[in-house]
Design a protein around this motif. Structure first.
Motif, short mmCIF file in Angstrom:
data_model
loop_
_atom_site.label_atom_id
_atom_site.label_comp_id
_atom_site.label_asym_id
_atom_site.label_seq_id
_atom_site.Cartn_x
_atom_site.Cartn_y
_atom_site.Cartn_z
N VAL A 13 0.88 -1.17 0.00
CA VAL A 13 0.00 0.00 0.00
C VAL A 13 0.91 1.22 0.00
CG1 VAL A 13 -0.29 -0.11 2.53
CG2 VAL A 13 -1.84 1.29 1.14
N ASN A 72 -2.95 -7.67 6.42
CA ASN A 72 -4.02 -6.81 5.93
C ASN A 72 -3.78 -5.35 6.26
OD1 ASN A 72 -5.16 -6.35 8.71
ND2 ASN A 72 -5.58 -8.54 8.54
N ILE A 119 -13.35 2.99 -4.87
CA ILE A 119 -12.37 1.96 -5.19
C ILE A 119 -12.30 1.82 -6.71
CG2 ILE A 119 -11.68 -0.44 -4.85
CD1 ILE A 119 -13.49 -0.39 -2.33
N VAL A 163 -8.38 -4.61 3.51
CA VAL A 163 -7.74 -5.20 2.34
C VAL A 163 -6.82 -6.32 2.82
CG1 VAL A 163 -6.26 -4.81 0.35
CG2 VAL A 163 -7.83 -3.01 1.11
N LEU A 176 -5.40 -9.51 -4.03
CA LEU A 176 -5.81 -8.78 -2.84
C LEU A 176 -7.33 -8.84 -2.76
CD1 LEU A 176 -3.59 -5.59 -3.29
CD2 LEU A 176 -3.09 -7.59 -1.87
N SER A 177 -7.84 -8.97 -1.55
CA SER A 177 -9.29 -9.03 -1.33
C SER A 177 -9.72 -7.82 -0.50
CB SER A 177 -9.69 -10.31 -0.61
OG SER A 177 -9.43 -11.44 -1.41
N VAL A 178 -10.72 -7.10 -1.01
CA VAL A 178 -11.27 -5.94 -0.31
C VAL A 178 -12.59 -6.34 0.32
CG1 VAL A 178 -11.99 -3.53 -0.52
CG2 VAL A 178 -10.27 -4.46 -2.08
N ARG A 229 -17.35 -8.22 -1.16
CA ARG A 229 -15.95 -8.55 -1.42
C ARG A 229 -15.59 -8.23 -2.86
NH1 ARG A 229 -13.49 -14.57 -1.98
NH2 ARG A 229 -11.38 -13.97 -2.59
N VAL A 289 -7.73 3.22 -3.56
CA VAL A 289 -8.81 3.61 -2.66
C VAL A 289 -8.71 5.12 -2.47
CG1 VAL A 289 -9.76 3.43 -0.34
CG2 VAL A 289 -8.90 1.37 -1.50
N PHE A 340 -2.81 0.20 -3.94
CA PHE A 340 -2.59 -1.18 -3.51
C PHE A 340 -2.15 -2.04 -4.69
CE2 PHE A 340 -5.49 0.34 -0.25
CZ PHE A 340 -5.08 -0.32 0.90
#
Length: 297
Positions: A126, A134, A179, A195, A218-220, A251, A259, A283
């Motif tokens: 990030v 995370n 996003i 994240v 990556l998972s938001v 998700r 972001v 990210f």
């Protein structure tokens, strides 16, 4: 050629704060990996200083002895290099070590420094900061701050985590985010955003876990709840739920995204460490960037 191993120990980590515990660990290391060199932080020597000195002449294996924050700091120096990260999970939560399958008992973790295999796992970035677990916005930094204050008062980690979550939820505020990933842009008003480096299967339990650290994504996660009491109920009910099967979270998945907020900077938690970053937050996933000693997959 002999493998060079350097062990860096955070003397303030929960498992080795007491001098006799630290001495026991040093004895274990001497007996199990006798060729390893060990250095500890003290009142005059910080972990950052130890890492900086170590990277002047990098060893084959650099071991991080501490919690997720310590492991993050060492990993940030090693990502993209040939030096392998070793892990001694000495902290409170040890999420990254758990997801790698590293033993929670110190004696077994020391044995793994001798017998483990090298695996290449993903790291998230990030802005210019590495994260292994995370990055949290909104409620998550608030929970981290309250949990740390509660633990400093002598409360155990799980009671502190529960109390911090409830207190943060009672006094939360919402913020607007946008996003951007690939060709899509998502706008939301939310109390929290998280994240993850790869995907969690039980994000909102006390011990969130990931099935893979090598998917290169990556998972938001954005909670769907809009009201305070709904958020509290979701947080408590989710202790036995799976986030991937829950309707309580939206998700999004991508290997790179931004972001945006209306604020020029925002407070975030990075692997449990509180920092303030300039926005927008950029990210990306660095797939396979970190070589680490771990059990056979």
């Amino acid at each position: 050629m002999k493998t060079t191993i350097l062990v860096l120990i955070n003397s303030g980590a929960g498992s080795v704060k007491a001098e006799h515990d630290r001495a026991a660990l040093l004895s274990l290391l001497a007996a199990t990996v006798p060729d390893a060199e060990t250095r500890c932080t003290d009142a005059h020597v910080t972990m950052d200083a130890l890492i900086g000195h170590a990277m002047k002449h990098p060893p084959d294996v650099l071991v991080a002895g501490g919690g997720d924050g310590t492991i993050n700091a060492v990993a940030a120096a090693l990502a993209g290099t040939s030096t392998v990260l070793g892990i001694l999970p000495l902290g409170t939560l040890n999420h990254f070590a758990a997801d790698l399958g590293i033993p929670t008992t110190i004696a077994d973790a020391v044995v793994l420094l001798r017998d483990g295999v090298v695996r290449h796992v993903d790291v998230g970035v990030v802005n210019d900061r590495i994260f292994l677990n995370n990055v949290g916005l909104g409620l998550y930094p608030e929970i981290v701050e309250r949990r740390e204050k509660t633990q400093r008062a002598g409360i155990g980690k799980w009671p502190a985590a529960i109390a911090a979550t409830i207190r943060a939820l009672i006094r939360y505020s919402q913020f607007r985010v946008r996003i951007r990933a690939d060709d899509i842009a998502v706008r939301r008003r939310t109390a929290a955003l998280l994240v993850g480096n790869n995907a969690y299967t039980n994000l909102d339990s006390l011990e969130p876990r990931r099935a893979s650290l090598t998917a290169g994504m990556l998972s938001v996660y954005i909670p769907r709840a809009r009201g305070r009491w709904q958020l509290i109920w979701d947080a408590l009910a989710a202790l036995v739920a799976s986030v991937d099967k829950s309707e309580d979270f939206e998700r999004l998945v991508s290997n790179e995204f931004t972001v945006e907020t209306r604020r020029p900077s925002i407070r975030v938690s990075i692997d449990g460490e509180l920092v303030r970053l300039k926005t927008p937050l950029l990210f990306r996933s660095r797939a396979g960037a970190l070589p680490v000693l771990a059990p056979q997959p």
